[in-house]
Design a protein around this motif. Structure first.
Motif, PDB file in Angstrom:
ATOM      1  N   LEU A 159      39.075  58.978  42.640  1.00 52.02           N
ATOM      2  CA  LEU A 159      39.126  58.299  41.340  1.00 52.02           C
ATOM      3  C   LEU A 159      40.349  57.398  41.218  1.00 52.02           C
ATOM      4  O   LEU A 159      40.274  56.311  40.646  1.00 52.02           O
ATOM      5  CB  LEU A 159      39.083  59.322  40.208  1.00 52.02           C
ATOM      6  CG  LEU A 159      37.748  60.043  40.025  1.00 52.02           C
ATOM      7  CD1 LEU A 159      37.867  61.124  38.954  1.00 52.02           C
ATOM      8  CD2 LEU A 159      36.645  59.059  39.672  1.00 52.02           C
ATOM      9  N   SER A 160      41.465  57.820  41.762  1.00 53.54           N
ATOM     10  CA  SER A 160      42.672  56.984  41.727  1.00 53.54           C
ATOM     11  C   SER A 160      42.473  55.699  42.521  1.00 53.54           C
ATOM     12  O   SER A 160      42.852  54.608  42.075  1.00 53.54           O
ATOM     13  CB  SER A 160      43.869  57.761  42.293  1.00 53.54           C
ATOM     14  OG  SER A 160      44.178  58.854  41.467  1.00 53.54           O
ATOM     15  N   ILE A 161      41.878  55.809  43.693  1.00 52.31           N
ATOM     16  CA  ILE A 161      41.628  54.617  44.519  1.00 52.31           C
ATOM     17  C   ILE A 161      40.652  53.683  43.821  1.00 52.31           C
ATOM     18  O   ILE A 161      40.861  52.464  43.785  1.00 52.31           O
ATOM     19  CB  ILE A 161      41.114  55.034  45.917  1.00 52.31           C
ATOM     20  CG1 ILE A 161      42.251  55.691  46.698  1.00 52.31           C
ATOM     21  CG2 ILE A 161      40.549  53.836  46.679  1.00 52.31           C
ATOM     22  CD1 ILE A 161      41.836  56.336  47.984  1.00 52.31           C
ATOM     23  N   LEU A 162      39.588  54.229  43.225  1.00 49.91           N
ATOM     24  CA  LEU A 162      38.632  53.396  42.490  1.00 49.91           C
ATOM     25  C   LEU A 162      39.305  52.715  41.298  1.00 49.91           C
ATOM     26  O   LEU A 162      39.046  51.541  41.011  1.00 49.91           O
ATOM     27  CB  LEU A 162      37.441  54.230  42.029  1.00 49.91           C
ATOM     28  CG  LEU A 162      36.489  54.705  43.115  1.00 49.91           C
ATOM     29  CD1 LEU A 162      35.425  55.622  42.525  1.00 49.91           C
ATOM     30  CD2 LEU A 162      35.844  53.518  43.816  1.00 49.91           C
ATOM     31  N   GLY A 163      40.175  53.444  40.598  1.00 50.14           N
ATOM     32  CA  GLY A 163      40.897  52.859  39.472  1.00 50.14           C
ATOM     33  C   GLY A 163      41.811  51.725  39.903  1.00 50.14           C
ATOM     34  O   GLY A 163      41.859  50.665  39.259  1.00 50.14           O
ATOM     35  N   LEU A 166      39.684  48.712  40.713  1.00 53.55           N
ATOM     36  CA  LEU A 166      39.223  48.055  39.492  1.00 53.55           C
ATOM     37  C   LEU A 166      40.336  47.221  38.870  1.00 53.55           C
ATOM     38  O   LEU A 166      40.119  46.079  38.455  1.00 53.55           O
ATOM     39  CB  LEU A 166      38.717  49.101  38.491  1.00 53.55           C
ATOM     40  CG  LEU A 166      38.216  48.560  37.149  1.00 53.55           C
ATOM     41  CD1 LEU A 166      37.030  47.631  37.360  1.00 53.55           C
ATOM     42  CD2 LEU A 166      37.843  49.692  36.219  1.00 53.55           C
ATOM     43  N   VAL A 167      41.549  47.769  38.838  1.00 51.43           N
ATOM     44  CA  VAL A 167      42.692  47.018  38.305  1.00 51.43           C
ATOM     45  C   VAL A 167      42.927  45.771  39.152  1.00 51.43           C
ATOM     46  O   VAL A 167      43.181  44.680  38.627  1.00 51.43           O
ATOM     47  CB  VAL A 167      43.946  47.922  38.251  1.00 51.43           C
ATOM     48  CG1 VAL A 167      45.194  47.090  37.992  1.00 51.43           C
ATOM     49  CG2 VAL A 167      43.779  48.988  37.174  1.00 51.43           C
ATOM     50  N   ALA A 168      42.838  45.881  40.461  1.00 53.36           N
ATOM     51  CA  ALA A 168      43.044  44.739  41.347  1.00 53.36           C
ATOM     52  C   ALA A 168      41.979  43.674  41.106  1.00 53.36           C
ATOM     53  O   ALA A 168      42.278  42.470  41.046  1.00 53.36           O
ATOM     54  CB  ALA A 168      43.007  45.198  42.801  1.00 53.36           C
ATOM     55  N   VAL A 169      40.707  44.065  40.941  1.00 53.96           N
ATOM     56  CA  VAL A 169      39.629  43.114  40.688  1.00 53.96           C
ATOM     57  C   VAL A 169      39.847  42.408  39.355  1.00 53.96           C
ATOM     58  O   VAL A 169      39.708  41.172  39.241  1.00 53.96           O
ATOM     59  CB  VAL A 169      38.256  43.838  40.715  1.00 53.96           C
ATOM     60  CG1 VAL A 169      37.150  42.948  40.135  1.00 53.96           C
ATOM     61  CG2 VAL A 169      37.918  44.255  42.132  1.00 53.96           C
ATOM     62  N   LEU A 170      40.227  43.175  38.324  1.00 59.53           N
ATOM     63  CA  LEU A 170      40.477  42.568  37.024  1.00 59.53           C
ATOM     64  C   LEU A 170      41.681  41.618  37.068  1.00 59.53           C
ATOM     65  O   LEU A 170      41.662  40.551  36.445  1.00 59.53           O
ATOM     66  CB  LEU A 170      40.711  43.671  35.978  1.00 59.53           C
ATOM     67  CG  LEU A 170      39.475  44.488  35.592  1.00 59.53           C
ATOM     68  CD1 LEU A 170      39.868  45.632  34.675  1.00 59.53           C
ATOM     69  CD2 LEU A 170      38.424  43.613  34.936  1.00 59.53           C
ATOM     70  N   PHE A 171      42.695  41.979  37.819  1.00 60.51           N
ATOM     71  CA  PHE A 171      43.889  41.136  37.936  1.00 60.51           C
ATOM     72  C   PHE A 171      43.568  39.846  38.671  1.00 60.51           C
ATOM     73  O   PHE A 171      44.004  38.756  38.267  1.00 60.51           O
ATOM     74  CB  PHE A 171      44.990  41.914  38.669  1.00 60.51           C
ATOM     75  CG  PHE A 171      46.280  41.154  38.786  1.00 60.51           C
ATOM     76  CD1 PHE A 171      47.098  40.973  37.683  1.00 60.51           C
ATOM     77  CD2 PHE A 171      46.654  40.608  40.004  1.00 60.51           C
ATOM     78  CE1 PHE A 171      48.276  40.268  37.792  1.00 60.51           C
ATOM     79  CE2 PHE A 171      47.842  39.894  40.114  1.00 60.51           C
ATOM     80  CZ  PHE A 171      48.639  39.726  39.004  1.00 60.51           C
ATOM     81  N   ILE A 172      42.782  39.928  39.729  1.00 65.66           N
ATOM     82  CA  ILE A 172      42.422  38.761  40.527  1.00 65.66           C
ATOM     83  C   ILE A 172      41.489  37.838  39.730  1.00 65.66           C
ATOM     84  O   ILE A 172      41.588  36.614  39.817  1.00 65.66           O
ATOM     85  CB  ILE A 172      41.767  39.182  41.857  1.00 65.66           C
ATOM     86  CG1 ILE A 172      42.822  39.856  42.737  1.00 65.66           C
ATOM     87  CG2 ILE A 172      41.145  38.003  42.584  1.00 65.66           C
ATOM     88  CD1 ILE A 172      42.270  40.492  43.993  1.00 65.66           C
ATOM     89  N   SER A 173      40.587  38.407  38.949  1.00 68.24           N
ATOM     90  CA  SER A 173      39.608  37.596  38.215  1.00 68.24           C
ATOM     91  C   SER A 173      40.196  36.910  36.986  1.00 68.24           C
ATOM     92  O   SER A 173      39.543  36.074  36.377  1.00 68.24           O
ATOM     93  CB  SER A 173      38.399  38.438  37.822  1.00 68.24           C
ATOM     94  OG  SER A 173      38.790  39.424  36.879  1.00 68.24           O
ATOM     95  N   THR A 174      41.413  37.247  36.598  1.00 62.18           N
ATOM     96  CA  THR A 174      42.007  36.588  35.409  1.00 62.18           C
ATOM     97  C   THR A 174      42.878  35.451  35.754  1.00 62.18           C
ATOM     98  O   THR A 174      43.204  35.019  36.739  1.00 62.18           O
ATOM     99  CB  THR A 174      42.842  37.572  34.578  1.00 62.18           C
ATOM    100  OG1 THR A 174      43.789  38.203  35.399  1.00 62.18           O
ATOM    101  CG2 THR A 174      41.963  38.506  33.850  1.00 62.18           C
TER     102      THR A 174
END
Length: 174
Positions: A159-163, A166-174
């Protein structure tokens, strides 16, 4: 002081408060032992009552939460000590010699997350004597490895790795 003798081992009453008696044992059991008899009692309260019965041979018989194939209720031979060759907080290695089908009893607390291997092959880990760990053994010499691998820790890591992903994807997409 009232005393109690259980299968030749002397106990002295150490306390009696609110109807709860505690006893002090004067001779220690081996930390790891190979026993050749087992009774199956699934209920913890009944198992503890049986273990404390003065007629019960705790040195040579175990009380298991599950049936142990090939073991009689009455011990056909005396238990023997096994050798602990590695002793860590998350890994314990025991060398045990079984003369017949047997149960290795390790006087460490049974807890969800412990796994056992006998000669490198996963083996059932049984709750023995209500609170200890036990592993069935075939006749012969064996290396038994107990390792602590809690599933909650694995799930938390995933769960930590998935979290983080997800944070990395959201950071890259902004």
């Amino acid at each position: 002081t009232p005393s109690l003798s259980v299968y030749g081992t002397q106990f002295a009453e150490a306390g009696n408060e609110d109807g709860v008696r505690t006893y002090r044992r004067f001779t220690a059991f081996p930390r790891a032992a190979v026993v050749y008899a087992a009774e199956t009692i699934q209920d913890d309260a009944s198992a503890i009552t049986r273990i404390l019965d003065p007629a019960f041979d705790l040195r040579n018989t175990a009380v298991s939460s599950e049936p142990v194939a090939g073991l009689p209720v009455e011990p056909p031979r005396a238990a023997q000590a096994a050798e602990i060759v590695e002793d860590g907080s998350q890994r314990v290695v025991v060398w045990a010699q079984a003369e017949a089908p047997a149960l290795l009893v390790l006087s460490d607390q049974w807890y969800t997350g412990w796994e056992a291997k006998v000669d490198g092959v996963p083996a059932p880990l049984l709750r023995v004597n209500a609170v200890l760990r036990g592993v069935p053994l075939a006749p012969g010499q064996h290396e038994v490895v107990f390792e602590f691998r809690p599933q909650a820790l694995l799930a938390g890591g995933v769960l930590s790795i998935l979290g983080l992903a997800l944070v990395a994807v959201l950071f890259i997409s902004t």
